[in-house]
Design an enzyme around this catalytic site. Structure first.
Site, PDB file in Angstrom:
ATOM      1  N   ASP A  98      15.705   6.187   0.074  1.00 26.90           N
ATOM      2  CA  ASP A  98      14.564   6.580   0.892  1.00 26.90           C
ATOM      3  C   ASP A  98      15.085   6.770   2.298  1.00 26.90           C
ATOM      4  OD1 ASP A  98      14.701   3.562   1.519  1.00 26.90           O
ATOM      5  OD2 ASP A  98      13.294   4.349   2.991  1.00 26.90           O
ATOM      6  N   ASP A 139       8.240  -1.418   1.166  1.00 19.09           N
ATOM      7  CA  ASP A 139       9.206  -2.239   1.879  1.00 19.09           C
ATOM      8  C   ASP A 139       8.458  -3.453   2.396  1.00 19.09           C
ATOM      9  OD1 ASP A 139      11.537  -3.132   2.986  1.00 19.09           O
ATOM     10  OD2 ASP A 139      11.146  -2.161   4.895  1.00 19.09           O
TER      11      ASP A 139
END
Length: 382
Positions: A277, A98
């Site tokens: 996720d 990320d």
RNA sequence: GGGAAGAUACCAAAGUGGCCAACUGGGGCAGACUGUAAAUCUGCUGACUUAUGUCUUCGUAGGUUCGAAUCCUGCUCUUCCCA
């Protein structure tokens, strides 16, 4: 090295009654069967879980890392020195990082937002750091994740239309800068990386449509849906997924960021999402919440004190049948680290089983009815 | 035998006349947790009950006072010091 490779994702099966899909995503560190759940390893470790357990017991196929956290510690210099995160944490499968966009949201009181980028104060020592779309791409080159994320602003789910619109504009300009810079730079470690744009727009369909159309023009290997499960009603999340997936290309994976509960995941798979996720299985596990085949358990509750039945008789990991509930409750109550480890392994095992089973059901065209049964089961609080 | 200090809710420990059903910590009970500042956070923890009401509590039995966990007396127990 090709920038774009249309063999990266094979869409294997779609169904009539559902938008659910089964696919295969190819990366330089291995293939990923979708739908997939990706355990979160913010600092380069999935908290409390060894790589061996992750791979062999849980069946993880790809894990996450976080740009903001890894940038602060250990820092890009160390990561470059060792040859990337794979060599640092010894996970040899695919990694997704990320970008730090979520930290723009979660650390909102110690950051300043501007057109150029975001100035953060480190949550560790208070030092100031600037993140821009360009340097975030470079940091993710240093980390060496197989899939890297665009730098975005994850706006709160309660944002007004005006704010959401303004925020989306910024995210879109940042996306253009990310793509430009990503395409101008090369991977550092000899294998290909790919960049996923992130679709924002809060709970406003017209903004989401605009964002998805804009993102799709860049023709990337996959697309993410961000800014959901951040305070908006669950139904809004589902309708945003529907709106966005109408527009995102069919033959590319869709990644719903940060979601969610097992039920959220099934609903999103039903709406055509391929990748997920969430910190929930690990964090909630550490805090005593177990997702099992029979329902949700708060293992701290008194009623488990002398329940010596195994954690989950239908569970797929060794901890499920190795340890009993009373013992796990004792460990969690006593704050023994083994308790957090067992709970994390169990929960991740359950999440991975869930998506694997979803995939199997999709492939034999029974997903929809299976989903309904599962949701009933998952709603039970034991 | 002599002297000193002390006894507070499950535990530890504040409180030395009214703002005390009693600080705080632990423990216990329950809840929260969604791209991890989280092995974290929140609430409750005398009883009845849920009104900002009643009742019973600060070793024990009495007493002083309009009013006591707090002051006085006896008793019981604990710890320490000296013989």
């Amino acid at each position: 090295m090709p920038r774009y490779n249309d063999m990266k994702f094979d869409l294997l099966h779609t169904t009539e009654r559902s938008k659910a899909r089964a696919g295969l995503l190819h990366t330089c560190h291995g293939d990923i069967e979708t739908p997939i759940f990706m355990p979160v390893g913010t600092l380069g470790s999935v908290k409390g879980v060894h790589m061996r357990e992750l791979k062999q017991d849980i069946g993880a196929q790809i894990i996450l890392g976080n740009t903001y956290h890894l940038y602060l510690r250990p820092g890009t210099q160390i990561l470059e020195q060792v040859g990337g995160l794979h060599h640092f944490n010894s996970w040899d499968g695919p990694i997704l990082t990320d970008s730090g966009g979520f930290q723009v949201f979660s650390l909102s009181d110690i950051r300043k937002l501007a057109e150029e980028g975001v100035t953060f104060q480190s949550h560790i020592d208070g030092s100031r750091h600037q993140f821009t779309p360009e340097n975030v791409m470079e940091t993710q080159r240093s980390i060496g994740a197989d899939i890297i994320m665009a730098f975005d602003e994850c706006a709160p789910g309660t944002s007004t239309y005006e704010y959401a619109q303004k925020s989306l504009g910024l995210t879109q300009r940042w996306l253009e800068r990310c793509i430009h810079h990503f395409d101008e730079t090369k991977p550092l470690y000899g294998y290909e990386q790919t960049l996923f744009p992130i679709v924002q727009g809060c709970v406003y369909p017209d903004l989401r449509i605009k964002a998805a159309e804009h993102a799709a023009t860049f023709n990337r290997d996959g697309y993410a849906i961000g800014g959901l499960a951040v305070g908006e009603p669950e139904q809004d999340m589902y309708s945003m997924i529907e709106v966005v997936n109408e527009i995102l290309p069919q033959n590319k994976p869709r990644y719903l960021m940060g979601v969610g509960t097992p039920i959220n995941i099934l609903e999103a798979i039903d709406r055509g999402v391929d990748m997920f996720d969430c910190v929930m299985p690990t964090r909630n596990g550490r805090n005593g919440m177990l997702f099992t085949s029979k329902g949700v358990i708060n293992i701290r509750n008194q009623k488990w004190t002398s329940d010596f039945s195994v954690i989950d008789e239908n569970g797929t990991t060794f901890v499920d049948t190795q340890y009993n509930k009373a013992y796990l409750r004792h460990l969690i109550q006593s704050k023994e680290m083994l308790g957090a480890q067992i709970a994390s392994i169990h929960n991740l095992g359950f999440y991975l089983w869930l998506v694997k089973e979803a995939r199997r059901q999709i492939l034999k065209d029974t997903f929809k009815s299976w989903k309904e049964i599962m949701i009933k089961q998952l709603s039970v609080r034991l």
